[in-house]
Design a protein around this motif. Structure first.
Motif, short mmCIF file in Angstrom:
data_model
loop_
_atom_site.label_atom_id
_atom_site.label_comp_id
_atom_site.label_asym_id
_atom_site.label_seq_id
_atom_site.Cartn_x
_atom_site.Cartn_y
_atom_site.Cartn_z
N MET A 21 0.74 -1.04 0.08
CA MET A 21 0.02 0.01 0.25
C MET A 21 0.84 1.38 -0.07
O MET A 21 0.56 2.33 -0.63
CB MET A 21 -0.94 -0.05 1.01
CG MET A 21 -2.01 -1.05 1.06
SD MET A 21 -3.18 -1.40 2.63
CE MET A 21 -4.04 -0.01 2.36
N GLY A 24 2.77 1.37 -3.21
CA GLY A 24 1.62 1.60 -4.62
C GLY A 24 1.08 3.10 -4.21
O GLY A 24 0.13 3.52 -5.23
N THR A 26 -1.18 3.96 -2.04
CA THR A 26 -2.47 4.05 -1.43
C THR A 26 -2.44 4.61 -0.10
O THR A 26 -3.42 5.33 0.30
CB THR A 26 -3.05 2.70 -1.24
OG1 THR A 26 -3.13 1.95 -2.38
CG2 THR A 26 -4.31 2.46 -0.58
N ILE A 27 -1.22 4.49 0.69
CA ILE A 27 -0.98 5.20 2.07
C ILE A 27 0.19 6.14 1.68
O ILE A 27 1.30 5.50 1.27
CB ILE A 27 -0.82 4.09 3.06
CG1 ILE A 27 -1.83 3.21 3.31
CG2 ILE A 27 -0.24 4.97 4.46
CD1 ILE A 27 -1.68 2.04 4.44
#
Length: 120
Positions: A21, A24, A26-27
């Motif tokens: 995450m 990527g 996402t976070i």
């Protein structure tokens, strides 16, 4: 419900999900991780398992705990993770992949031709 692999401890699998995450996007850097309680509930695992996963991210120096606020991704964590994951791949995964390629008698040409097919 998450399907856990039997060959890897659950806390490591959770850590890898968080790493994915972060890598990527996402976070993001500076952002909080989901709460231990929320992750434990979402994944149907013991909160101590999530805590252990989060602690391993602290040990990698990519996350910091802020008392009363939770866990936050440190600035520069993404690049640090990329470096860490590359090294891990080259040391742990690549030797087995290389051995498998050799045992199958595959050439670089074979691999590159196959790569071209997957892009089509």
């Amino acid at each position: 419900m998450t399907q856990w692999r039997d060959d890897t401890p659950i806390f490591i699998q959770i850590r890898q999900q968080m790493i994915g995450m972060i890598l990527g996007g996402t976070i993001g850097e500076g952002a909080p991780l989901p709460s231990v309680r929320q992750v434990a509930t979402d994944l149907s695992v013991n909160p101590l398992t999530v805590t252990k996963a989060y602690q391993s991210l602290v040990d990698l120096e990519i996350v910091e705990k802020r008392r009363g606020l939770g866990m936050f991704v440190l600035e520069g964590a993404r690049e640090k993770l990329r470096t860490h994951e590359r090294e891990k791949f080259l040391e742990e995964d690549w030797p087995m992949i290389k051995e498998r390629i050799a045992s199958l008698g595959l050439s670089l040409d074979d691999l590159l031709k196959r790569e071209g097919k997957s892009d089509e």
